[in-house]
Write an enzyme that holds these catalytic residues in place. Structure first.
Site, PDB file in Angstrom:
ATOM      1  N   ASP A 244     -66.231 -21.533  -1.314  1.00 36.28           N
ATOM      2  CA  ASP A 244     -66.490 -20.900  -2.460  1.00 36.28           C
ATOM      3  C   ASP A 244     -65.534 -22.034  -3.451  1.00 36.28           C
ATOM      4  OD1 ASP A 244     -66.948 -19.627  -4.789  1.00 36.28           O
ATOM      5  OD2 ASP A 244     -65.760 -18.027  -4.537  1.00 36.28           O
TER       6      ASP A 244
ATOM      7  N   HIS B  92     -68.444 -19.859  -7.475  1.00 36.20           N
ATOM      8  CA  HIS B  92     -69.315 -18.788  -8.077  1.00 36.20           C
ATOM      9  C   HIS B  92     -68.938 -19.006  -9.751  1.00 36.20           C
ATOM     10  CE1 HIS B  92     -65.263 -16.477  -7.438  1.00 36.20           C
ATOM     11  NE2 HIS B  92     -65.640 -16.175  -8.758  1.00 36.20           N
TER      12      HIS B  92
ATOM     13  N   GLY C 173     -62.324 -13.615 -14.737  1.00 34.81           N
ATOM     14  CA  GLY C 173     -62.004 -14.772 -15.556  1.00 34.81           C
ATOM     15  C   GLY C 173     -61.070 -15.560 -14.959  1.00 34.81           C
ATOM     16  N   ASN C 174     -60.200 -15.042 -14.081  1.00 38.49           N
ATOM     17  CA  ASN C 174     -59.090 -15.564 -13.390  1.00 38.49           C
ATOM     18  C   ASN C 174     -59.784 -16.455 -12.169  1.00 38.49           C
ATOM     19  OD1 ASN C 174     -57.167 -13.072 -14.118  1.00 38.49           O
ATOM     20  ND2 ASN C 174     -56.500 -14.937 -14.335  1.00 38.49           N
ATOM     21  N   SER C 175     -61.048 -16.381 -11.826  1.00 36.98           N
ATOM     22  CA  SER C 175     -61.568 -17.035 -10.677  1.00 36.98           C
ATOM     23  C   SER C 175     -61.508 -18.680 -11.164  1.00 36.98           C
ATOM     24  CB  SER C 175     -62.853 -16.758 -10.456  1.00 36.98           C
ATOM     25  OG  SER C 175     -63.091 -15.280 -10.157  1.00 36.98           O
TER      26      SER C 175
END
Length: 164
Positions: free
Chosen positions: A62, A31, A140-142
């Site tokens: 993902d 994502h 933003g940590n993804s």
């Protein structure tokens, strides 16, 4: 008055990833690099910018594999997520809110083999086998690493509970 042609480029989102090979292979979330029309740039911890090419997107897990050109990158050490135990201390690293690079938050493993429904960008997916942690994770940590206290990556930051 003439017509304007062309497109203006702008930063529309940010995420995190981590280098897994000396030749610049990076693991992140699908994502984070979902837009197949976008150009992606990787900014490393030493503030160098690299044009990134998305090599693969795995919609089931993902995950995405991204490549930057270069050599002698320092890859992370991968650990074994099968050895993770409840209560184990972990660290999440990321680019919190797309503004704060190298954000580190600590916590413990709160659950194992969770199944979650993650939504974003108008899509919903079900992810299985998820490690749950109470470490703070922000947009933003993804794509950032979930690290054990030996410095080994044992997971990847993927979602947060909106009401937590």
């Amino acid at each position: 008055m003439g017509e304007q042609t062309g497109k203006k480029k702008e930063t529309v989102s940010s995420g995190t990833g981590f280098i897994i090979s000396k030749d610049g292979m990076i693991l992140t979330n699908k994502h984070v690099v979902a837009d197949t029309e976008a150009d992606y740039t990787v900014i490393t911890n030493d503030n160098k910018e690299y044009t990134a090419k998305v090599l693969a997107r795995d919609p089931v897990q993902d995950l995405a594999l991204v490549k930057i050109k270069g050599t002698n990158f320092k890859p992370v050490t991968l650990g074994d997520s099968e050895k993770v135990v409840l209560g184990q201390s972990v660290i999440c690293i990321g680019n919190a809110l797309g503004q704060f690079q190298n954000t580190v938050s600590a916590g413990v493993v709160s659950g194992l083999s969770r199944q979650i429904s993650a939504t974003g960008g108008g899509a919903m997916e079900t992810l299985s086998g998820v490690i749950q942690t109470d470490a703070a994770i922000n947009p933003g940590n993804s794509g950032g690493p979930l690290v054990n206290l030996q410095g080994e990556v044992i997971g990847i930051n993927v979602a947060m509970a909106q009401s937590a």
